[in-house]
Design a protein around this motif. Sequence first.
Motif, PDB file in Angstrom:
ATOM      1  N   ALA A 106       0.812  -1.226   0.000  1.00 44.90           N
ATOM      2  CA  ALA A 106       0.000   0.000   0.000  1.00 44.90           C
ATOM      3  C   ALA A 106       0.843   1.273   0.000  1.00 44.90           C
ATOM      4  N   HIS A 107       2.130   1.155   0.324  1.00 44.53           N
ATOM      5  CA  HIS A 107       2.954   2.358   0.494  1.00 44.53           C
ATOM      6  C   HIS A 107       4.134   2.423  -0.473  1.00 44.53           C
ATOM      7  N   HIS A 108       3.942   1.957  -1.690  1.00 47.30           N
ATOM      8  CA  HIS A 108       5.017   2.067  -2.687  1.00 47.30           C
ATOM      9  C   HIS A 108       5.365   3.521  -2.982  1.00 47.30           C
ATOM     10  N   ASP A 109       4.416   4.413  -2.743  1.00 47.27           N
ATOM     11  CA  ASP A 109       4.642   5.830  -3.044  1.00 47.27           C
ATOM     12  C   ASP A 109       5.083   6.636  -1.806  1.00 47.27           C
ATOM     13  N   ASP A 110       5.247   5.974  -0.673  1.00 43.52           N
ATOM     14  CA  ASP A 110       5.663   6.643   0.566  1.00 43.52           C
ATOM     15  C   ASP A 110       6.820   5.845   1.160  1.00 43.52           C
ATOM     16  N   LEU A 111       8.027   6.282   0.840  1.00 44.64           N
ATOM     17  CA  LEU A 111       9.220   5.519   1.200  1.00 44.64           C
ATOM     18  C   LEU A 111       9.321   5.250   2.698  1.00 44.64           C
ATOM     19  N   GLN A 112       9.050   6.227   3.539  1.00 41.43           N
ATOM     20  CA  GLN A 112       9.181   6.013   4.984  1.00 41.43           C
ATOM     21  C   GLN A 112       8.181   4.982   5.484  1.00 41.43           C
ATOM     22  N   GLN A 113       6.950   5.069   5.010  1.00 45.38           N
ATOM     23  CA  GLN A 113       5.938   4.084   5.405  1.00 45.38           C
ATOM     24  C   GLN A 113       6.314   2.685   4.899  1.00 45.38           C
ATOM     25  N   PHE A 114       6.851   2.623   3.694  1.00 43.78           N
ATOM     26  CA  PHE A 114       7.290   1.343   3.133  1.00 43.78           C
ATOM     27  C   PHE A 114       8.402   0.738   3.988  1.00 43.78           C
ATOM     28  N   VAL A 115       9.420   1.544   4.308  1.00 38.42           N
ATOM     29  CA  VAL A 115      10.549   1.058   5.109  1.00 38.42           C
ATOM     30  C   VAL A 115      10.075   0.621   6.493  1.00 38.42           C
ATOM     31  N   ASP A 174       8.443  -2.700   6.107  1.00 37.77           N
ATOM     32  CA  ASP A 174       9.504  -3.677   5.844  1.00 37.77           C
ATOM     33  C   ASP A 174      10.171  -4.092   7.159  1.00 37.77           C
ATOM     34  N   LEU A 175      10.525  -3.120   7.980  1.00 33.99           N
ATOM     35  CA  LEU A 175      11.164  -3.409   9.267  1.00 33.99           C
ATOM     36  C   LEU A 175      10.246  -4.222  10.168  1.00 33.99           C
ATOM     37  N   ARG A 176       8.978  -3.886  10.191  1.00 34.32           N
ATOM     38  CA  ARG A 176       8.021  -4.625  11.024  1.00 34.32           C
ATOM     39  C   ARG A 176       7.833  -6.055  10.510  1.00 34.32           C
ATOM     40  N   PHE A 177       7.873  -6.231   9.204  1.00 31.66           N
ATOM     41  CA  PHE A 177       7.788  -7.570   8.606  1.00 31.66           C
ATOM     42  C   PHE A 177       8.942  -8.436   9.124  1.00 31.66           C
ATOM     43  N   HIS A 178      10.155  -7.902   9.040  1.00 30.00           N
ATOM     44  CA  HIS A 178      11.325  -8.655   9.489  1.00 30.00           C
ATOM     45  C   HIS A 178      11.304  -8.864  11.009  1.00 30.00           C
ATOM     46  N   LEU A 179      10.844  -7.864  11.741  1.00 34.93           N
ATOM     47  CA  LEU A 179      10.740  -8.006  13.184  1.00 34.93           C
ATOM     48  C   LEU A 179       9.764  -9.126  13.538  1.00 34.93           C
ATOM     49  N   GLN A 180       8.641  -9.187  12.830  1.00 36.93           N
ATOM     50  CA  GLN A 180       7.655 -10.233  13.110  1.00 36.93           C
ATOM     51  C   GLN A 180       8.225 -11.617  12.823  1.00 36.93           C
TER      52      GLN A 180
END
Length: 185
Positions: free
Chosen positions: A86-95, A98-104
């Motif tokens: 959903a956030h391909h256009d918002d780099l900070q939200q995307f990152v 991404d971090l939360r994905f890896h944390l999970q």
Amino acid sequence: MREALAALELLGIVDVRPGSGTYLRGAASELLPKTLSWGLMLGQQRTRDLIEVRNELEVQAARLAAERATDDELALLREHLDAMRAHHDDLQQFVDADLRFHLQIGLSARNPVLLDLLQSLRSLIRVWVDRALHDEHHIRLATEEHSRVYDAIASRDPERADAAMQDHMRTASQRLVASLDSNGS
């Protein structure tokens, strides 16, 4: 405030629980000095070394998560993947997603030592991660890679999770090293 809490979470100092609050972790007093001392030693070669170690730990975490993740944890992992899409256009939200994905994935591996090591490594190379994803092509590629990792974990296939995370870490490392090289650290 949101970024500060995210940084503290990545350092392993707090746990952020959506809908519940932010909680101080018990081992924070031991983790913070070590993380800070490692951060002082970072140079280009040290960062490359940290990236190599992180890659192997991420693969191990994915393998364990495929064996140990609960249905609720898989749902959270899916939410983070959906947020990335959903956030391909918002780099900070995307990152952040991404971090939360890896944390999970780390949480789902159910190995506190592995989780603490991953969080320390992520915090040390975060500035490079933020710089490595800078165009739509890389963001789409990263999303596809995360999708394959999710599918493997959700199907509870440790070998496939291992292979999918290895592929993701290979391309993520290439982006990180290119970011290091272009900044001449």
